[in-house]
Write an enzyme that holds these catalytic residues in place. Structure first.
Site, PDB file in Angstrom:
ATOM      1  N   GLN A 221       0.856  -1.178   0.000  1.00 58.12           N
ATOM      2  CA  GLN A 221       0.000   0.000   0.000  1.00 58.12           C
ATOM      3  C   GLN A 221       0.898   1.236   0.000  1.00 58.12           C
ATOM      4  OE1 GLN A 221      -3.692  -0.447   0.031  1.00 58.12           O
ATOM      5  NE2 GLN A 221      -2.820  -2.369  -0.740  1.00 58.12           N
TER       6      GLN A 221
ATOM      7  N   ALA B 136     -11.516   2.487   4.788  1.00 59.92           N
ATOM      8  CA  ALA B 136     -10.591   1.667   4.002  1.00 59.92           C
ATOM      9  C   ALA B 136      -9.781   2.525   3.025  1.00 59.92           C
ATOM     10  CB  ALA B 136     -11.369   0.593   3.260  1.00 59.92           C
ATOM     11  N   HIS B 137      -8.872   1.886   2.311  1.00 60.19           N
ATOM     12  CA  HIS B 137      -7.955   2.622   1.424  1.00 60.19           C
ATOM     13  C   HIS B 137      -8.678   3.359   0.295  1.00 60.19           C
ATOM     14  CE1 HIS B 137      -7.014  -1.532  -0.697  1.00 60.19           C
ATOM     15  NE2 HIS B 137      -8.299  -1.336  -0.570  1.00 60.19           N
ATOM     16  N   ASN B 138      -8.195   4.581   0.083  1.00 59.11           N
ATOM     17  CA  ASN B 138      -8.669   5.415  -1.027  1.00 59.11           C
ATOM     18  C   ASN B 138     -10.100   5.900  -0.902  1.00 59.11           C
ATOM     19  OD1 ASN B 138      -6.486   3.331  -2.510  1.00 59.11           O
ATOM     20  ND2 ASN B 138      -6.242   5.519  -2.839  1.00 59.11           N
TER      21      ASN B 138
END
Lengths: 346, 346, 346
Positions: free
Chosen positions: B201, B242-244
């Site tokens: 990541q 969560a990511h993004n």
């Protein structure tokens, strides 16, 4: 090719990933990006036909792509059967995380009866209790706490502010994120005259190799025997694993899911986020549970399972909620209508 | 008027809040309380007509109140158009949190290549890694960990036991509560022959100004670009981002809600507690999601949305649950009955 | 009989538990195990008729058992009216947790104006702020943070990496697990022109005696008065308790449940995991809420309550979800059919 020595030549990356370059193999790749955001010097990937329009106009210097779409790319490509897997592997080349750097930082407290490999790295204020064994190339981030008799095998990475209670075993190359708590007491009490008598939790936690455990995830120690997370399991953030649960090999569980005591989740399962699984169940290998489902019975056949209802404007939803309460009555009225119609025909 | 130098004269408070006193402007206010619990020397507020009976018998020395209800108060009042806002502002006067007191406590480890403002306060056992920049009047509580290249702008407050991974940017005056973990790896893996290959990541987390992040909340770093929390966002405890994900300006999310990867929540939204929002969705500006809803499709029109069912005695609920499984069949039987009735009429 | 000086003679354990031995009272018990896993030297328990087959073939040296089943055991027994309670009590004899060992470890920071009992144990890197009072035989694990004016009564145990904000009171013999955060700000904001104005949270948290609080659980401080956890309450992991909630005596709440602001849960309630309870409600003494229920109205009558739907194969579930949206319409069509049938008869 050493990690993080970017930029890399496209040829060099392709050979590392086992792909074939079409286009300018000498072009330099500095970093990774999505098709949409990539610029010159960046490598993107195309793994979903839905993004074909983004592919056609991408500014990336190169794209990881499968053979059948290679012609559609406006730039150099690395052709691979599985571009998404290629992207996963490429990401490791650009990971800036420093290598483990053997040594013990200021403020670390290691018990005289603990064993720490000379190749391990313990960051500031880590504590390592009696009987713990820290293997080769293990990394422990600042302010993490390693309990008595824990065993961290080679290559384990514990990030900052992790808590391992006593008797936690973690297999090779597993990764534990910050805020995780492994080995707190399972929730066990015997009722007695309106009060609760604690059942001391005498088991430990056994975690396999290549496991990843997300930030803030909690895994309770077993009541008598161990709670078990098998090899290759991936747990996202804020998951709750109760005492004596077993999560089978290579299963993946998304954030905020809770698994109650003594439930066994098979191998190769995927459990989406926010799911609740009650205690003492068996979930078959290869089961897939969708987001926010409640699992209150064992699942004996692999497949996809769900519960809950779908999103609606709140005003209409309230009407459906009222009717849900009447469902049994509504079903009986349908039955009764059917009988009346039958009778009137007869 | 300096903060926390209570007691204050009612006149003094009124002028600070932009309100008008009716009654004894010289009376001393030592603290705030609810209408129901207030005693002499305390200031209460009346912001909801439902509590009119409590207003009439309150023992408070004074009440913050809107013009139309001022006559109903049995005590002195500060008249304001928006008494709840007045109460929020007044609360800052009585906040006992000490001012930031420049200095670095014992046990703090600051990397030689990090920069810490002379006006910042770092409490015991804080670690600040290479390349981090700590701005003016920043407070970092005991045992918090600040990763490489983090940037904390002026007035940021990080409470105890917070973890910031590398590359976290936090805008002015934002507040992060204990146990929060910002920047752990997003949950990204490519499947390969029954196992999972990690996708490193490589993005960071970008947090705007005037943001508040609750205890135990986790915000993952982006896969390639940053996860983004815009200015003025308020996140309660134990939220998982969560990511993004992008959370738009001034949106507020209550505890235990989870937002899956790459979803964009618009500006000015409110999301209640325990909600799950699946990945890659767009939630329109001004949307409101009620407690424990599952959002699995984008929301394109602002408004209030819900899912789930309402509470029932468990025994009846079990019958509704059985019928829910038969719903499609029940609906078809209704259709069939309608056709038979039509026919029999015909 | 001192704790953890196992092995114990069966006679000795029986007398400690108030039971009667049948069989070999001199046999030595080294540890506890389940009926299924027990071997020689282990004591098991039989508390559920469902496990009668396991009882008949257990390898345990002895079993805790009620009088009516004693004849079915293939080994020595300790006869007790409540074998599960006996097991809970026996577990304390085999708990390897070391006794509290008075002293202050390296790296601990105690404010000059704090008070720490000479019999308390503070582990590495603990910080104790101004005005805190640490009672007799209190244990505080590594890297925990004790805020200003906290009061920990005798026998309290705070595990590693716990955060207590200011003004937290914890009664005798309560136990707080790692990663718990007690006293972060409640989620209170007044809306103003599209932004949020913070309401400073001026109350504290008051926790009774014999309370257990799980790993990663968060309990917010009150807005004006205290959030209250009464005596004997058991909270599992990752629970969220919002500001000014009251949890009544001896209630037990399982993991990942969230309780919104100002709700009062009565005494002797059980709340299963993943439940959401909205704000300003009253839950009657002796209520039981099943897993993942949404409670959005007060519960005035004790009993068991539920919401949600049951697990189904995802394909069929999608059809039920569609029909749930049409429920009100379906109900009206049934009504209309009934009227038509009535009319056609008339």
């Amino acid at each position: 090719m050493s990690r993080s020595e970017s930029p890399f030549q496209l040829d060099e990356l392709a050979s590392h990933l086992g792909g074939k370059v079409r286009g300018d193999g000498a072009c330099l790749i500095e970093s990774l990006a999505t098709l949409e955001e990539a610029k010159k010097g960046q490598l993107a990937f195309f793994a979903n036909a839905r993004y074909l329009n983004q592919l056609k106009v991408t500014q990336a210097s190169a794209v990881l792509i499968s053979p059948e779409y290679a012609d559609a790319a406006p730039c150099s490509v690395i052709i691979l059967d599985n571009p998404y897997l290629g992207f996963a592997r490429a990401s490791h080349q650009f990971d800036p995380t420093p290598d483990v750097c053997a040594g013990i930082a200021a403020g670390v407290q290691v018990h005289a009866m603990a064993s720490v490999s000379a190749t391990a790295q313990l960051e500031a204020n880590v504590t390592v209790a009696e009987g713990a064994v820290i293997g080769d190339h293990v990394y422990v981030g600042p302010n993490s706490v390693i309990g008595r008799n824990c065993r961290l095998d080679a290559g384990v990475r514990i990030n900052a502010n992790v808590t391992l209670y006593d008797d936690i075993k973690i297999g090779e190359n597993s990764l534990i994120h910050s805020g995780a708590v492994i080995g707190a007491d399972g929730f066990g009490f015997a009722p007695n005259a309106g009060k609760w008598v604690k059942i001391c939790q005498l088991g430990g936690v056994s975690i396999g190799k290549d496991v990843e455990i997300g930030a803030g995830t909690t895994i309770d120690r077993g009541a008598l025997s161990d709670t078990v997370i098998e090899d290759g399991v991936k747990l996202d953030n804020q998951i709750q694993i109760a005492h004596n649960v077993v999560v089978g090999k290579n299963s993946a569980i998304a954030g905020c899911t809770a698994v109650a005591g003594s439930t066994k989740i098979g191998a190769g399962c995927t459990v989406a986020g926010g799911v609740g699984i009650t205690g003492h169940l068996n979930i078959a290998d290869g089961s897939h549970i969708t987001a926010m489902s409640l699992v209150s019975k064992s699942v004996s056949k692999p497949g996809a399972y769900s519960s809950g209802t779908g999103l609606m404007p709140s005003k209409q939803w309230k009407r459906s909620v009222v009717r849900f309460r009447q469902l049994d009555d509504l079903a009986k009225r349908i039955k009764s209508l059917e009988e009346k119609i039958e009778t009137s025909k007869g």
